[in-house]
Scaffold this motif. Structure first.
Motif, PDB file in Angstrom:
ATOM      1  N   CYS A   1      -6.861  -1.563   3.044  1.00 13.88           N
ATOM      2  CA  CYS A   1      -8.024  -0.642   3.121  1.00 13.88           C
ATOM      3  C   CYS A   1      -7.748   0.487   4.095  1.00 13.88           C
TER       4      CYS A   1
ATOM      5  N   ASN B   1      -6.099  -7.526   3.180  1.00 14.13           N
ATOM      6  CA  ASN B   1      -7.111  -6.653   2.592  1.00 14.13           C
ATOM      7  C   ASN B   1      -7.501  -5.542   3.566  1.00 14.13           C
TER       8      ASN B   1
ATOM      9  N   THR C   1      -8.566  -1.139  -3.666  1.00 14.53           N
ATOM     10  CA  THR C   1      -7.971  -2.149  -2.785  1.00 14.53           C
ATOM     11  C   THR C   1      -7.616  -3.391  -3.593  1.00 14.53           C
TER      12      THR C   1
ATOM     13  N   ALA D   1       0.833  -1.208   0.000  1.00 16.52           N
ATOM     14  CA  ALA D   1       0.000   0.000   0.000  1.00 16.52           C
ATOM     15  C   ALA D   1       0.866   1.256   0.000  1.00 16.52           C
TER      16      ALA D   1
END
Lengths: 62, 202
Positions: free
Chosen positions: B138, B134, B153, B35
């Motif tokens: 997020c 996940n 995502t 991320a």
């Protein structure tokens, strides 16, 4: 609801802690390599690792 | 704070990661890293600071201060007890209070659990990741943004899965059993950048 103790955190609750949205232009790969003291040779080795195992549909120009 | 401050400039792209250094957490670390790569941030962890020695605490404080944002995953409860992690969250609270140039995010695995163990942070809501990649991705996409907008995502999860597949080979190249060293982790971040570039995510 009884307050257990006063705190600036409670006064600021919801203002920024976990509820912020921080926008940034973002860095570049050269800065990342410098941040971790990595050389071009390290980058090339890592790149071989990635490209060597990349599925064909994700490799452009091949 | 005892000792001379390093007076580091705040870097808007640096994100301090306060996470468990355990092999069971590696998948989550890879998710957070994926991320951060896509968001074009530089993750900073304390293993870049030499163990022990005088001034370690000051160096941790300076590193935290140099990061615009810090992320504290306090989900690893139980043994071994990790005192460093809530301590570093405390340092982030001080920095936020002193300068207002710092924001911090608390992550947890289960809802409502944090306030039972750490009631001092009552009023601060952690983001709950449920122990999943996940969920972790997020959480970061909710608080960090890039100018052109964030990817979905699902897109970041694809990058995460690609990075995860390459982790064993990366460790093998260094003869390391884990990701928790400056060199190996730095190459993981680089690997993420290369893969994200190939996938046209950055």
């Amino acid at each position: 609801m009884a307050k257990k103790h006063s705190s600036t955190w409670r006064a600021n609750a919801g203002s920024s802690h976990g509820n912020f949205k921080h926008k940034s232009k973002g860095t570049n790969l050269k800065t990342v390599l410098a941040a971790y003291n990595l050389k071009n040779s390290d980058y090339q080795r890592v790149r071989c690792l990635v490209v060597g195992q990349l599925p064909k549909e994700l490799v452009h120009g091949r | 704070m005892a000792g001379k401050s390093g007076q580091r400039r705040v870097d808007p792209d640096q994100v301090f990661l306060n996470v468990p250094y355990s092999r069971s957490y590696e998948r989550m670390l890879v998710a957070l890293t994926a991320a951060l790569v896509v968001l074009r941030r530089i993750p900073c962890l304390t293993f870049e600071i030499p163990d022990g020695g005088q001034g370690r605490l000051q160096r941790i404080f300076d590193l935290l201060k140099s990061c615009r944002v810090s992320i504290h995953d306090l989900s690893a409860v139980g043994q071994p007890v990790r005192f460093n992690m809530p301590f570093e969250l405390g340092l982030a609270c001080v920095i936020k209070e002193q300068s207002d140039q710092h924001d911090f995010l608390i992550l947890e695995r289960k809802p409502h659990r944090l306030h039972r163990h750490l009631s001092d942070v009552g009023g601060i809501d952690p983001k709950i990741h449920h122990g999943t990649a996940n969920g972790a991705i997020c959480a970061l996409l909710e608080v960090l943004e890039r100018p052109e907008g964030n990817p979905s995502t699902a897109q970041v999860m694809k990058l995460y899965r690609r990075m995860l597949k390459l982790v064993p080979a990366l460790k093998a190249q260094h003869g390391n059993r884990d990701l928790f060293s400056m060199r190996v982790y730095g190459e993981l971040v680089t690997l993420g950048w290369v893969a994200a570039g190939e996938m046209r995510l950055i």
